[in-house]
Design a protein around this motif. Sequence first.
Motif, PDB file in Angstrom:
ATOM      1  N   PRO A 136       0.825  -1.213   0.000  1.00 11.84           N
ATOM      2  CA  PRO A 136       0.000   0.000   0.000  1.00 11.84           C
ATOM      3  C   PRO A 136       0.858   1.262   0.000  1.00 11.84           C
ATOM      4  O   PRO A 136       1.983   1.270   0.494  1.00 11.84           O
ATOM      5  CB  PRO A 136      -0.794  -0.111   1.310  1.00 11.84           C
ATOM      6  CG  PRO A 136      -0.096  -1.114   2.149  1.00 11.84           C
ATOM      7  CD  PRO A 136       0.653  -2.023   1.216  1.00 11.84           C
ATOM      8  N   VAL A 138       0.994   5.554   0.801  1.00  9.83           N
ATOM      9  CA  VAL A 138       0.388   6.622   1.599  1.00  9.83           C
ATOM     10  C   VAL A 138      -0.521   7.470   0.707  1.00  9.83           C
ATOM     11  O   VAL A 138      -0.073   8.038  -0.285  1.00  9.83           O
ATOM     12  CB  VAL A 138       1.470   7.532   2.225  1.00  9.83           C
ATOM     13  CG1 VAL A 138       0.818   8.638   3.043  1.00  9.83           C
ATOM     14  CG2 VAL A 138       2.438   6.735   3.076  1.00  9.83           C
ATOM     15  N   GLY A 139      -1.813   7.525   1.045  1.00 11.91           N
ATOM     16  CA  GLY A 139      -2.726   8.440   0.376  1.00 11.91           C
ATOM     17  C   GLY A 139      -3.025   8.128  -1.079  1.00 11.91           C
ATOM     18  O   GLY A 139      -3.562   8.970  -1.790  1.00 11.91           O
ATOM     19  N   PRO A 223       6.686   2.445   0.128  1.00 12.28           N
ATOM     20  CA  PRO A 223       5.279   2.814   0.360  1.00 12.28           C
ATOM     21  C   PRO A 223       4.953   4.248  -0.053  1.00 12.28           C
ATOM     22  O   PRO A 223       3.945   4.790   0.371  1.00 12.28           O
ATOM     23  CB  PRO A 223       5.121   2.620   1.872  1.00 12.28           C
ATOM     24  CG  PRO A 223       6.487   2.764   2.441  1.00 12.28           C
ATOM     25  CD  PRO A 223       7.491   2.546   1.355  1.00 12.28           C
ATOM     26  N   GLU A 245       5.928  -5.786   7.526  1.00 10.93           N
ATOM     27  CA  GLU A 245       4.841  -6.368   8.326  1.00 10.93           C
ATOM     28  C   GLU A 245       5.144  -6.233   9.819  1.00 10.93           C
ATOM     29  O   GLU A 245       4.291  -5.855  10.613  1.00 10.93           O
ATOM     30  CB  GLU A 245       4.665  -7.860   7.995  1.00 10.93           C
ATOM     31  CG  GLU A 245       3.981  -8.131   6.670  1.00 10.93           C
ATOM     32  CD  GLU A 245       3.926  -9.630   6.336  1.00 10.93           C
ATOM     33  OE1 GLU A 245       3.788  -9.928   5.155  1.00 10.93           O
ATOM     34  OE2 GLU A 245       4.017 -10.470   7.261  1.00 10.93           O
ATOM     35  N   VAL A 248       4.592  -2.629  10.989  1.00  8.96           N
ATOM     36  CA  VAL A 248       3.180  -2.281  11.196  1.00  8.96           C
ATOM     37  C   VAL A 248       2.743  -2.793  12.581  1.00  8.96           C
ATOM     38  O   VAL A 248       2.149  -2.051  13.372  1.00  8.96           O
ATOM     39  CB  VAL A 248       2.279  -2.885  10.087  1.00  8.96           C
ATOM     40  CG1 VAL A 248       0.806  -2.695  10.422  1.00  8.96           C
ATOM     41  CG2 VAL A 248       2.591  -2.257   8.738  1.00  8.96           C
ATOM     42  N   ALA A 275     -12.786   3.822  12.634  1.00 14.41           N
ATOM     43  CA  ALA A 275     -12.046   4.350  11.482  1.00 14.41           C
ATOM     44  C   ALA A 275     -10.710   3.625  11.329  1.00 14.41           C
ATOM     45  O   ALA A 275     -10.299   3.269  10.217  1.00 14.41           O
ATOM     46  CB  ALA A 275     -11.812   5.850  11.643  1.00 14.41           C
ATOM     47  N   LEU A 276     -10.049   3.388  12.453  1.00 13.13           N
ATOM     48  CA  LEU A 276      -8.744   2.731  12.390  1.00 13.13           C
ATOM     49  C   LEU A 276      -8.890   1.285  11.938  1.00 13.13           C
ATOM     50  O   LEU A 276      -8.053   0.762  11.214  1.00 13.13           O
ATOM     51  CB  LEU A 276      -8.052   2.784  13.756  1.00 13.13           C
ATOM     52  CG  LEU A 276      -7.706   4.187  14.253  1.00 13.13           C
ATOM     53  CD1 LEU A 276      -7.021   4.120  15.609  1.00 13.13           C
ATOM     54  CD2 LEU A 276      -6.797   4.908  13.259  1.00 13.13           C
ATOM     55  N   LEU A 279      -9.303   1.138   8.251  1.00 16.01           N
ATOM     56  CA  LEU A 279      -7.987   1.373   7.669  1.00 16.01           C
ATOM     57  C   LEU A 279      -7.156   0.114   7.705  1.00 16.01           C
ATOM     58  O   LEU A 279      -6.573  -0.307   6.706  1.00 16.01           O
ATOM     59  CB  LEU A 279      -7.283   2.471   8.471  1.00 16.01           C
ATOM     60  CG  LEU A 279      -5.762   2.354   8.579  1.00 16.01           C
ATOM     61  CD1 LEU A 279      -5.133   2.990   7.358  1.00 16.01           C
ATOM     62  CD2 LEU A 279      -5.242   3.015   9.821  1.00 16.01           C
ATOM     63  N   LYS A 283      -6.211  -1.607   4.290  1.00 16.79           N
ATOM     64  CA  LYS A 283      -4.926  -1.169   3.748  1.00 16.79           C
ATOM     65  C   LYS A 283      -3.738  -1.979   4.256  1.00 16.79           C
ATOM     66  O   LYS A 283      -2.892  -2.413   3.501  1.00 16.79           O
ATOM     67  CB  LYS A 283      -4.719   0.307   4.137  1.00 16.79           C
ATOM     68  CG  LYS A 283      -5.282   1.252   3.107  1.00 16.79           C
ATOM     69  CD  LYS A 283      -4.175   2.111   2.555  1.00 16.79           C
ATOM     70  CE  LYS A 283      -4.530   2.711   1.237  1.00 16.79           C
ATOM     71  NZ  LYS A 283      -3.430   3.355   0.573  1.00 16.79           N
ATOM     72  N   LEU A 284      -3.664  -2.132   5.583  1.00 15.96           N
ATOM     73  CA  LEU A 284      -2.407  -2.617   6.141  1.00 15.96           C
ATOM     74  C   LEU A 284      -2.411  -4.097   6.484  1.00 15.96           C
ATOM     75  O   LEU A 284      -1.392  -4.650   6.854  1.00 15.96           O
ATOM     76  CB  LEU A 284      -2.039  -1.788   7.384  1.00 15.96           C
ATOM     77  CG  LEU A 284      -1.882  -0.290   7.110  1.00 15.96           C
ATOM     78  CD1 LEU A 284      -1.680   0.451   8.408  1.00 15.96           C
ATOM     79  CD2 LEU A 284      -0.719  -0.036   6.178  1.00 15.96           C
TER      80      LEU A 284
ATOM     81  N   LEU B 250       4.075   5.371   6.743  1.00 19.55           N
ATOM     82  CA  LEU B 250       2.878   4.856   6.065  1.00 19.55           C
ATOM     83  C   LEU B 250       1.742   4.660   7.066  1.00 19.55           C
ATOM     84  O   LEU B 250       0.607   5.107   6.840  1.00 19.55           O
ATOM     85  CB  LEU B 250       3.198   3.518   5.385  1.00 19.55           C
ATOM     86  CG  LEU B 250       2.012   2.732   4.824  1.00 19.55           C
ATOM     87  CD1 LEU B 250       1.442   3.390   3.575  1.00 19.55           C
ATOM     88  CD2 LEU B 250       2.402   1.284   4.490  1.00 19.55           C
ATOM     89  N   MET B 257      -5.100  10.187   7.704  1.00 18.39           N
ATOM     90  CA  MET B 257      -6.067  10.404   6.636  1.00 18.39           C
ATOM     91  C   MET B 257      -7.382   9.689   6.910  1.00 18.39           C
ATOM     92  O   MET B 257      -8.454  10.204   6.590  1.00 18.39           O
ATOM     93  CB  MET B 257      -5.494   9.920   5.308  1.00 18.39           C
ATOM     94  CG  MET B 257      -4.344  10.798   4.864  1.00 18.39           C
ATOM     95  SD  MET B 257      -3.587  10.171   3.381  1.00 18.39           S
ATOM     96  CE  MET B 257      -4.951  10.323   2.262  1.00 18.39           C
TER      97      MET B 257
END
Lengths: 345, 345
Positions: A136, A138-139, A223, A245, A248, A275-276, A279, A283-284, B250, B257
């Motif tokens: 992924p 950023v943005g 990324p 990985e 993260v 929200a997290l 995400l 994404k992650l 990231l 965001m």
Amino acid sequence: MSKAPLPVAVDAMGGDHGPKVVVEGVISAVNDIDCEAIIVGKESEIKSCLDSLGAGNNPKIKIKNANSVVTMDDSPAVVMRGKTDSSIRVAFQLVKNGEASSLISPGNTGAVMAAGLVLSGTLPGIARPAIATLIPKVGKSKPTVLLDSGANVDCHAHQLVQFALMGSCYARVALPVENPRTALLSNGSEPSKGTDIIRAAAQSMSEMEELNYIGYVEGRDIPKDSADVVVCDGFVGNLILKAMEGTVELVLDTMKMSVERSLSAKIGMFMAKPALKTLFSQKLDPASYGGAPLLGLNHMAIICHGSSNGRAIMNAIKVAKKFVDAELIKKMEQALISFDLKKRI
Amino acid sequence: MSKAPLPVAVDAMGGDHGPKVVVEGVISAVNDIDCEAIIVGKESEIKSCLDSLGAGNNPKIKIKNANSVVTMDDSPAVVMRGKTDSSIRVAFQLVKNGEASSLISPGNTGAVMAAGLVLSGTLPGIARPAIATLIPKVGKSKPTVLLDSGANVDCHAHQLVQFALMGSCYARVALPVENPRTALLSNGSEPSKGTDIIRAAAQSMSEMEELNYIGYVEGRDIPKDSADVVVCDGFVGNLILKAMEGTVELVLDTMKMSVERSLSAKIGMFMAKPALKTLFSQKLDPASYGGAPLLGLNHMAIICHGSSNGRAIMNAIKVAKKFVDAELIKKMEQALISFDLKKRI
């Protein structure tokens, strides 16, 4: 009338969590998209998983028996010489025979590669297949293609060039991106950086007009929106992917622990959680990308993490279906023939 | 009466942000700890930075003039053959002459290494120095030592073994840890994994009783409590370190965001901010660790990120002072003599 689409062949046995998560993933996938599946492995085990999940009679799912299992510790050669009735090999054979469109396996990567080399063979001009992973950004909605992310430990310069060409074809179909910016991963952006092998690959790549070669990128650029395709050998790719990985997890775990110590932070994180969570899962979490294709074979093969859960298997099946529908292999073959690699490298 | 401690020599010129941030870092350090400093570089520029920061008359700070600057694009050889009056070389000379205890530089790593090899020389049995970086661990106060994180692009097996021995000595003094668990970074934990060079190094390391060699660790193990010292070549180390930095960005940027889109998440993150900020500045910001030592020279040298801010320089000076006080170099020398590397490898 067009022919009915072929089912996907899913190796149920090689993953860390046994056949149950694979069967779960298959059920979710065939319920979700227009797709049939053949689950390959020990028939009785798969049957009982299907029954326990209420899908014993699902007409979109078939079972193909395979008696032996290649474990993560088996050497790649085992799949061709020792365990000739392994689920990986039987599944690949279905694809080779035209009974399945593609292979999905959460098993031993080396064994999938060995079976692929022998049963499927490589595309024109390609010495060895490479695993292409999506990272992924950023943005940005379109990720970076990182290859080889684990199939080949030691690589010659000409292999890196082949990876670049395959990655570029793949990015056109998979992201999609018109003219993918293709870079080599190195320890600095100056041309003097890199190993001898990296510099030799850079020289070849800079001379290929068909390739939008943009030079070196560094680890921290992966990324970011610096390139669409980042090329490295499989030893480095594996390390990078796993380090990312691990990082993260480091950030999220450290955050959790630091938040535990403050009441307002605890309440705050509770409010931010939905929200997290979105995400993280979109994404992650590696499972959201499903598996990674093993590029360079004459047939479509998707390798999943050994620790894949049902969601990862489901997404891997969706990825396989998407690439089969998009005729990725055929497009790569045409592009590689036009590059005429044998004359060039 | 014991001799007054020597000042540190700080190269003010090679960083991305010019001398001002370096001067800021020096002022903070000498105000914070019992330490004097010699700032090396263009005297007039440094003088005006000191004056503008109100430290023109600080008795703990001296200036040593050096007329030329090694840029990030200069080849390492330039520091010894071309720009012989560069700030890196002049600063190293102060250390060699016994006028300073250690060198701190945010400049060109290859140039610091080249100056170190010629002016300082290597410890017994060591062919090339390595950069040792500290990587935070989830839930642990003691980090992982990763080396070489950028000094040597291509490494032989015997160099990896030397890095392991140096890393082990360093972990004893720097973390500190009694009997550091020392591992090789590889693409899997099984002994069959790794490149030929990695496997040869593993063989040597497993035969050394003085070394607590625990085998291979993978990329995702680096920020976990799997090992105290993780050894790799400088090409891989540089890529891993930068990929980890990129991944931290990231996660944090994507989080920012994703939170922007939800009001409750926004309020929540606002409440959690102080705790997260502490976490970030203490754990995940490279500046909090200051610089990384270049291990294997006869003198103490600390390399900082080219993009170091004042805080990073301050922390690097503190790190240098700590290792000088702990007699790290002397301890490493004694350990290396007892290992008697020349006979062993």
